[in-house]
Each structure stands twice: as structure tokens, then as C-alpha cells.
Design a protein around this motif. Structure first.
Motif, short mmCIF file in Angstrom:
data_model
loop_
_atom_site.label_atom_id
_atom_site.label_comp_id
_atom_site.label_asym_id
_atom_site.label_seq_id
_atom_site.Cartn_x
_atom_site.Cartn_y
_atom_site.Cartn_z
N ARG A 60 0.84 -1.36 -0.09
CA ARG A 60 0.22 -0.19 0.02
C ARG A 60 0.92 1.24 0.19
NH1 ARG A 60 -5.33 -0.63 1.26
NH2 ARG A 60 -6.05 -2.40 0.16
N HIS A 168 -3.85 7.17 7.95
CA HIS A 168 -3.64 6.74 6.65
C HIS A 168 -2.19 7.11 6.18
CE1 HIS A 168 -4.39 5.80 2.53
NE2 HIS A 168 -4.15 7.05 2.11
N TYR A 212 -7.53 12.75 2.48
CA TYR A 212 -7.11 11.42 2.67
C TYR A 212 -5.62 11.20 1.97
CZ TYR A 212 -7.78 6.32 2.00
OH TYR A 212 -7.55 4.97 2.13
N SER A 213 -5.52 11.51 0.82
CA SER A 213 -4.15 11.57 0.20
C SER A 213 -3.43 12.97 0.35
CB SER A 213 -4.11 11.08 -1.34
OG SER A 213 -4.94 12.05 -1.95
N TYR A 260 -5.89 7.97 -3.78
CA TYR A 260 -5.71 7.11 -2.81
C TYR A 260 -4.12 7.47 -2.03
CZ TYR A 260 -3.90 3.29 -5.56
OH TYR A 260 -3.30 2.39 -6.42
N SER A 261 -3.22 7.92 -3.07
CA SER A 261 -2.01 8.38 -2.68
C SER A 261 -1.64 9.39 -3.58
CB SER A 261 -1.22 7.13 -2.53
OG SER A 261 -0.67 6.78 -3.78
N LEU A 275 -8.41 5.52 -6.94
CA LEU A 275 -9.17 4.19 -6.55
C LEU A 275 -9.98 3.83 -7.84
CD1 LEU A 275 -10.48 5.63 -3.10
CD2 LEU A 275 -9.21 3.55 -3.45
N ARG A 304 -6.82 -0.86 -5.79
CA ARG A 304 -5.45 -0.28 -5.75
C ARG A 304 -4.23 -0.70 -6.09
NH1 ARG A 304 -8.26 0.42 -0.70
NH2 ARG A 304 -8.55 2.27 0.08
#
Length: 411
Positions: A60, A168, A212-213, A260-261, A275, A304
Motif C-alpha cells: 500500500r 492513513h 485522505y491523500s 488514494y495516494s 481508486l 489499488r
């Protein structure tokens, strides 16, 4: 593998579902990930780990330092030997390397509060320290670790949070006044700020926005970028460090999907993985917001599929997960440059192009350039033509549908 390039666009003709907009260099590929065996002290007897399904190993987060790659693994509600592992950046062996628990197998003990339980976001600072977010467990609060990568002799638990779970990712901000970590969680409408020198945390609330990211801009601009759903925001870091308690992120634009990143290189290139999508996107922050693509693979179905990191030399590393087919895991790298291949004007030039002999004289490639939110996406389709067509290059456009087509027939 048969491939060619067009500007910064790299096309792999052995896999018509894959398009790399930049030239990725393969490093390793695995049919299955597994751990290095652990031996009993003073013997050659392998210690048996608790049974786990190696097919569930899911990288991840990633960091790269020198000749070492660090990965945090998502556990999928199973017990694994270690959630923080390392790999070499190269190997003389023909076999891909196995995962080595980091900094040791003994330091990875889920459910025991004074050990690494569930590694999440990873970053390396200018002093060669690995920062590890640890999600904790049901009975243990989340925490932050630092590990000196040069010697691995100093692993420090530098902070325990007052909560467990929901942590996260993090971004580091190294300033003359000290080092700060900005931390996001799942479903939290705030950013946690941690001061390394003071060993203190505080929360900065972002009303209506659940970051989030997250990614930190180059030092001269000192902006923190964060994504909530598919929207990209920025915050001057001064609003985070002055302890006011509330910040109002500025909306920059909308991505095509939810990141997500994210990571930022030294030239201000913001790269994001999204995502439920099979592509990687980026934006040159020195220019007006415009999403572009680095890579896409129609064969990817994971939620992911990509894990990214940059090293000290500006090289971007990509770990890729394939649910179907082999190899299942692929590690590659490329040197990122800001320029990208795209069509920006209404006129479409004829482009000198010669394909390899991989294509028969009955085959052509059709490249579709589609304008969507100012980003240009390219799809390669293989078409059969009759023998009556002579080898030639055609170019035409359909402006009403915002689709441009180039048909290339081998010479």
C-alpha cells in the motif's frame, strides 16, 4: 517485447492493453510474494510462521532510500509475519528477492503495543530516517516510529496518539524551525500535525473536507496538497503550524477519480494513484490545473493497483499489483520529466513513424486521443485491414465528438 516510442509516449505492442506515457524500466517481477525464512537462534531450523495466504499480500505504501525499498503491506484481516518489509533495488540473482521484515521480524508484532503492528504511510527525511505511521490495533493506539536507515540500530517510538485506527498517510515538512509531519486519516475532517522537536501533536480542522491523500510541495512554495473524494485542495503550511485550529483549504480542481495516494517531486510535479482505476495521473503545479496520465493498463482490476515512491535522485518507483494473470507483482522505475506528449491545437500534424516487423502488413494500429477534462487519454486497438490497402500513414479528426484518430499502417 516489441515497443516503440513517440515523444514521451511508450507503446508496448506485445500487450495492446498497456500504454506507458513514459519509459518505465522493469526491475523485478513476482508470480507470488513471500517472506525470507526465519531461523531459530544458533541453528539452521526454520521457524514456522502462523499460516497465512501469500496471495493476500497487498503493498500500500512505499519509500526508497539508497539501495533499499521499504513497503507497508495491507493485511486484509489476516495475520502476516510483518507489515513493514524491505527489498533491494537490484539483485544479481535471476530470482526476484523475498520480503525481509524491517527493521527485524522481532520488531513486527501485531497486537503488542510496543512493537510495529500495522504499518501505513512511509516517508524518508533528509537525515536518512524512515518515518512509519502505525495504525495500532484494537487495544493499542496509533503511533509514529522513526528508523535510522543507515544503521538500522535506532528504532524509536516517537509518539503515541490518543486514538487507534483510521490513520492513513503523512507528508514531511522540514524547515529551519523544525520538522513537522502532516497526517491524514479515513473519514476525519482534520489534519493531525506532529512537531518532531516538541514531540507534540495538534489537530487542524478542515470543515466539510476529509483529507485522505496528501503531498508536500517543494520548499520554496510551502503548500500542502490534499485530496478529498476527487477534489484537489491546497493549504499554506503556515495555517497548519500556527496552532489556530481551523484551516480553509483552497479548491484547485477535480481529478477524474479519487486519489488514494499522492507524491510531489522536486520540480513541483504532483503524481497521484486513484481508486478503482487502472491509470496513474499527474499535474505540473507550475501551470494551471490539468490532469495528465503517466501510465494505464486495461488489464488491471485491483482497487489499488499502484504503489509509488520517489528516491533522492528524482526517480519514480512503481509497484504494481495484478489480480489476474502473471506476473502478479511488478516493480519498475523511471526518471520523471515534466514534459508530456499531448495534442494542444486543433491541427493534427502527420508524425513520422515506423513500426517494427512485429506487425504484419494486414495489421494497423489505431490511436485514439480523447479530450476529457482537458486531459488526453490514449487507447491502442489492433485492427485488421484487407489486402487492398497499401501501407501508408493516415491522420484525421472528429472535432464534434472531441476525438482525434491516427491510423498507422506499417511501411
Amino acid at each position: 517485447m516489441t515497443s516503440t516510442s513517440l515523444g514521451n509516449l511508450s507503446l508496448d505492442f506485445s500487450s495492446p492493453h498497456t500504454i506507458a506515457y513514459f519509459n518505465f524500466t522493469p526491475v523485478f517481477q513476482w508470480k507470488q510474494l513471500d517472506y525470507e525464512p526465519s531461523f531459530a537462534p544458533g541453528s539452521t531450523q526454520i521457524l514456522e510462521d502462523e499460516t497465512f495466504n501469500t496471495e493476500s499480500l497487498d503493498p500500500r505504501f512505499m519509500a526508497v532510500y539508497g539501495e533499499m525499498i521499504l513497503l507497508s503491506l495491507y493485511k486484509h484481516h489476516i495475520s502476516i509475519p510483518a507489515s513493514l518489509v524491505s527489498l533491494p533495488t537490484s539483485s544479481a540473482s535471476s530470482e526476484p528477492p523475498k520480503l525481509t521484515p524491517f527493521p527485524s521480524r522481532e520488531m513486527n508484532k501485531p497486537g503488542i503495543c510496543n512493537y510495529i503492528e500495522e504499518a501505513k504511510g512511509l516517508q524518508v527525511d533528509a537525515h536518512g530516517r524512515l518515518w512509519v505511521l502505525d495504525n495500532g490495533s484494537e487495544n493499542c493506539n496509533a503511533k509514529i516510529w522513526t528508523i535510522e536507515l543507515i544503521s538500522k540500530k535506532r528504532t524509536k517510538l516517537i509518539h503515541r496518539f490518543t486514538f487507534h485506527g483510521s490513520i492513513h498517510d503523512l507528508a514531511l515538512d522540514e524547515t529551519p524551525e523544525g520538522t513537522f509531519a502532516y497526517i491524514t486519516g479515513l473519514g476525519q475532517h482534520h489534519i493531525v500535525v506532529f512537531s518532531f522537536e516538541r514531540k507534540k501533536t495538534w489537530m487542524v480542522y478542515t470543515p466539510g473536507i476529509g483529507p485522505y491523500s496528501i503531498a508536500m510541495s517543494p520548499k520554496e512554495s510551502r503548500e500542502l496538497y490534499l485530496s478529498f473524494l476527487n477534489r484537489l485542495y491546497s493549504i499554506p503550511v503556515a495555517e497548519l503550524c500556527n496552532g489556530t485550529g481551523t484551516a480553509n483549504p483552497k479548491l484547485i480542481g477535480e481529478w477524474s477519480a479519487e486519489p488514494y495516494s499522492m507524491l510531489m517531486d522536486n520540480q513541483g510535479i504532483l503524481v497521484a494513484t486513484v481508486l478503482e482505476q487502472n491509470y496513474i495521473i499527474f499535474w505540473d503545479t507550475s501551470k494551471p490545473f490539468e490532469e495528465q496520465r503517466i501510465y494505464e493498463d486495461a488489464g488491471l482490476t485491483s482497487a489499488r493497483p499502484f504503489t509509488l515512491a520517489k528516491d533522492q535522485n528524482g526517480t519514480l518507483w512503481r509497484f504494481m499489483l495484478k489480480i489476474k494473470g502473471e506476473p502478479k507483482y511488478l516493480l519498475s522505475k523511471f526518471k520523471f520529466r515534466a514534459k508530456s506528449f499531448k495534442v494542444s491545437s486543433g491541427k493534427f500534424p502527420l508524425i513520422p513513424f515506423r513500426l517494427t516487423t512485429f506487425l504484419s502488413q494486414k495489421n494497423i494500429f489505431l490511436f485514439v486521443f480523447r479530450a476529457n477534462q482537458r486531459a488526453l487519454f490514449i487507447h491502442a486497438l489492433l485492427f485488421k485491414l484487407t489486402n487492398q490497402l497499401q501501407p501508408r500513414l493516415l491522420a484525421f479528426q472528429f472535432f464534434s465528438s472531441k476525438i482525434s484518430l491516427i491510423v498507422i499502417h506499417p511501411n
